[in-house]
Write a protein that holds these residues in place. Structure first.
Motif, PDB file in Angstrom:
ATOM      1  N   THR A 256       0.828  -1.186  -0.232  1.00 12.55           N
ATOM      2  CA  THR A 256       0.201   0.169   0.088  1.00 12.55           C
ATOM      3  C   THR A 256       0.803   1.078  -0.001  1.00 12.55           C
ATOM      4  OG1 THR A 256      -1.830  -1.018   1.147  1.00 12.55           O
ATOM      5  CG2 THR A 256      -1.710   1.254   1.384  1.00 12.55           C
TER       6      THR A 256
ATOM      7  N   GLN B  66      -7.985   0.021  -0.499  1.00 11.80           N
ATOM      8  CA  GLN B  66      -8.065  -1.317  -0.085  1.00 11.80           C
ATOM      9  C   GLN B  66      -9.585  -1.497   0.322  1.00 11.80           C
ATOM     10  OE1 GLN B  66      -4.651  -2.041   2.574  1.00 11.80           O
ATOM     11  NE2 GLN B  66      -5.051  -4.310   2.576  1.00 11.80           N
TER      12      GLN B  66
ATOM     13  N   ASP C 240      -5.638  -1.616  -4.994  1.00  4.91           N
ATOM     14  CA  ASP C 240      -5.046  -2.080  -3.755  1.00  4.91           C
ATOM     15  C   ASP C 240      -5.979  -3.108  -3.409  1.00  4.91           C
ATOM     16  OD1 ASP C 240      -3.486  -2.401  -1.337  1.00  4.91           O
ATOM     17  OD2 ASP C 240      -3.734  -0.577  -0.724  1.00  4.91           O
TER      18      ASP C 240
END
Ligand SMILES: Nc1ncnc2c1ncn2[C@@H]1O[C@H](COP(=O)(O)OP(=O)(O)OP(=O)(O)O)[C@@H](O)[C@H]1O
Ligand SMILES: [Mg+2]
Lengths: 301, 343
Positions: free
Chosen positions: B42, B81, B161
């Protein structure tokens, strides 16, 4: 399912296990609510009902007191001034608290603990003491006026005590934690990635704030505002000590009750305050449900 | 657009999150960034997007240094994410966000915005859900909204992500195929973060393996699988038996150079007749069966031996008996299935 299995087997094994259920408000444990309930009924609900009843009791027809309140310009002015003050205090508190809450919501570790302490310690200090502190600062020959005279900013001491300005300053100070804490709560729940997402999508910092952060912080804004507004409406100590010639409704109630001994009038004023507070709270509840409802409609259909 | 990441390092306090990472990604390539949790995946994406400044190194878009360009000028599609959809905006407004915040000169008209958003919603197959709010969507739908929102600004690079992290297996496999087709259709240079090696191998042109902030190896999925350089890569991409070279004893074939040797569980052949000599060109290990797992089409045996346990996958044939634990067995591995590892 698989987790529940052994429990059920246990119940079969021992008869007492079947009666031993986890805590739940429905199953008799509601009895735990009884002591505080009795206390509240005896010392809050009954006296309050008494106040409401007294407001209809005085000489003349039952609504005499209310007629007086809403026809006499002196009481009307007090009510109006009370609302104005509450609104000013709420607005100023909000403007002052928002940046503070924002910074604290981003803080970590020691800085977070320190800033929380700085917010909470005044909150735990008695309102009376803080009001007196403001008197020391704001009076005619107080710290503030002396300082500004020394520096030559002013030629004569400013009147801060008699016109309500000092009262408002002190109230704003006292109300700050009530605004900061709900704001902080909401702001800490805002996912930092939302702002990053906005930035990557091309939003400048102002747009990020206006389109993403501000709307998401609104629940905290409204919770804090309603708390401060309602508390300010009924505020007594600070207006009594710092209000000068301007009277807030709580001070008027006290005057009616203990100086003029006009209990029906005092009760009627108190009832008006109570009703207004309840209405505001209902309105707030409705607004929150409406705001939250927009997101859940589809889940039902 | 081509993307160059030039020896980028990033430190958080004492922790070296990225350590001199360099990758070049040609236009239209889909690269998987693969690594365990906390390996810096990340962080690397955030540096590419400009959300984090590297301590050292540069990020170049089409050869142009973009290290100091603010995120909002980079024109990057970023899928976070956990999606990071705006909870207070409808799906339509979420997707339209990137268009509405454009500078006045560049901003499309209201009508054009409607058109572009509808077009993108159609592309991600969410045509009828524009009025919904993110809370009213399934995981897979949220995922596609996040993708639509990233695509609507016509990004030069797409950064994903762990886009399928929170989804169940069937949805994942369906979405990843669809994503691959979409990416190829749009010719988008894409980095796809995942810690699922299967997902990475399935759809990506190249895989870059990251561990503890270091880029260990990059290459096509086949290259990485057949020629891992280190035991970490060998173990991370599929399962592998890793042995110290000296533990092989006299049977070690010539041509094996590294400190360690690996082979895939499927490459070892089990035989119970340990008396027969090893066939030519094979390395023989002997031990006793310790444990057995039936995995459907294969049976995985754990074999205890001096010098370390090994796992062998034997194809399962209906009607064939399992080898009982405690049985002495020989494992024969063809020399060309042995992989030398540097560490
Ligand atoms: N802002 C930050 N401050 C301090 N440490 C950070 C910060 N961001 C990341 N880290 C640390 O850097 C390391 C790498 O984090 P990163 O989020 O890049 O991992 P990741 O590979 O994406 O992991 P995951 O698969 O769990 O998402 C972690 O150890 C993390 O704790
Ligand atoms: Mg991550």
């Amino acid at each position: 399912m698989s987790l529940a299995m052994p429990e059920r087997r246990l119940e079969k094994l021992s008869p007492s296990a079947a009666r031993h259920r986890p805590w739940s408000p429905e199953r008799g444990h509601a009895l735990l609510l009884l002591p505080p309930l009795l206390l509240l009924v005896a010392f809050f609900v009954i006296p309050l009902a008494d106040v409401v009843l007294q407001s209809f009791a005085g000489p003349g027809h039952p609504l005499t007191q209310y007629e007086r309140i809403f026809t006499q310009s002196s009481t009307l002015q007090v009510l109006l001034y009370t609302f104005q003050t509450a609104a000013t205090v709420t607005l100023c508190t909000l403007v002052l608290s928002y940046p503070v809450a924002f910074v604290v919501s981003r803080a970590k570790g020691n800085l977070l603990h320190l800033s929380l302490a700085l917010i909470l310690i005044p909150f735990w200090t008695s309102t009376v003491i803080r009001t007196y502190a403001w008197i020391v600062i704001l009076q005619r020959r107080g710290v503030l006026n002396e300082m500004m005279l020394d520096w030559g900013w002013i030629e004569r001491p400013l009147k801060l005590m008699s016109n309500g300005v000092g009262m408002q300053i002190a109230m704003i100070h006292i109300m700050l934690p009530f605004m900061v804490i709900p704001l902080l709560n909401t702001m800490r729940g805002i996912d930092g990635n939302l702002l990053r997402a906005a930035a990557v999508l091309g939003a400048n910092p102002l747009r990020q704030f206006l389109s993403v952060y501000l709307p998401l912080s609104l629940p905290g804004v409204s919770a804090g505002s309603i708390l401060v507004f309602i508390s300010s409406l009924g505020f007594y100590i600070t207006p009594a000590l710092l209000g000068g010639q301007k009277t807030m409704v709580a001070v008027l109630i006290e005057q009616q009750a203990s100086r003029l001994l006009d209990w029906p009038m005092a009760s009627a004023l108190a009832t008006v305050l109570l009703v207004v507070t309840c209405l505001l709270f209902l309105l707030y509840e409705r607004a929150m449900r409406f705001a939250g409802g927009g997101k859940t409609v589809g889940e039902v259909s | 657009m081509t993307l160059h990441i030039d020896s980028v390092s990033k430190r958080f306090g004492q922790y070296q999150a990225l350590d001199s990472v360099s990758i070049n990604i040609p236009k239209g390539e889909l690269v998987a960034l693969l690594g365990p949790s906390g390996s810096g995946k990340t962080t690397l994406l955030r540096i590419i997007a400009g959300l984090e400044t590297p301590d050292q190194g540069r990020v170049l878009f089409d050869g142009e240094d973009a290290t100091d360009v603010a995120p909002r000028y980079r024109q990057i599609g970023f899928v976070f994410q956990h999606y990071a959809l705006f909870p207070h905006l409808s799906v339509f407004e979420n997707v339209a966000f990137g268009l509405r915040v454009m500078a006045r000169e560049a901003r499309p008209s209201e009508e054009q915005i409607r058109e572009r958003v509808s077009e993108i919603l159609k592309l991600v197959r969410l045509t009828n859900l524009g009025e919904r709010f993110p809370a009213q969507l399934s995981g897979g739908q949220r995922q596609r909204v996040a993708l639509a929102r990233a695509l609507v600004i016509r990004p030069r690079v797409l950064l994903l992500d762990e886009p399928f992290g929170a989804l169940d297996v069937t949805v994942r496999t369906e979405l990843r195929r669809w994503l691959r087709e979409l990416q190829q259709e749009l010719g988008l240079t894409t980095i796809f973060v995942t810690h699922d090696q299967e997902e990475a191998s399935a759809i990506c042109d190249r895989i870059a393996i990251l561990n503890e902030g270091k880029l260990l190896q990059t290459g096509s999925p086949v290259d990485l699988f057949t020629m891992p350089a280190t035991s970490f890569v060998a173990g991370f991409l599929g399962s592998a038996n890793i042995l110290a070279r000296e533990s092989l004893g006299a049977g070690a074939p010539v041509g094996i150079s590294g400190a360690k040797v690996a082979f895939r569980p499927a490459d070892g052949k089990l035989s119970t007749s340990a008396a027969a000599p090893a066939p030519g060109g094979h390395l023989r290990l002997s031990g006793t069966i310790q444990h057995r797992e039936f995995l459907g089409s294969i049976v995985r045996y754990a074999i205890a031996r001096t010098g370390g346990e090994v796992q062998i996958d034997a194809p399962f044939k209906a009607g064939e008996a399992f080898i009982a634990p405690g049985t002495e067995v020989a494992v024969d591995i063809p020399h060309d299935a042995l992989i030398s590892l540097n560490s």
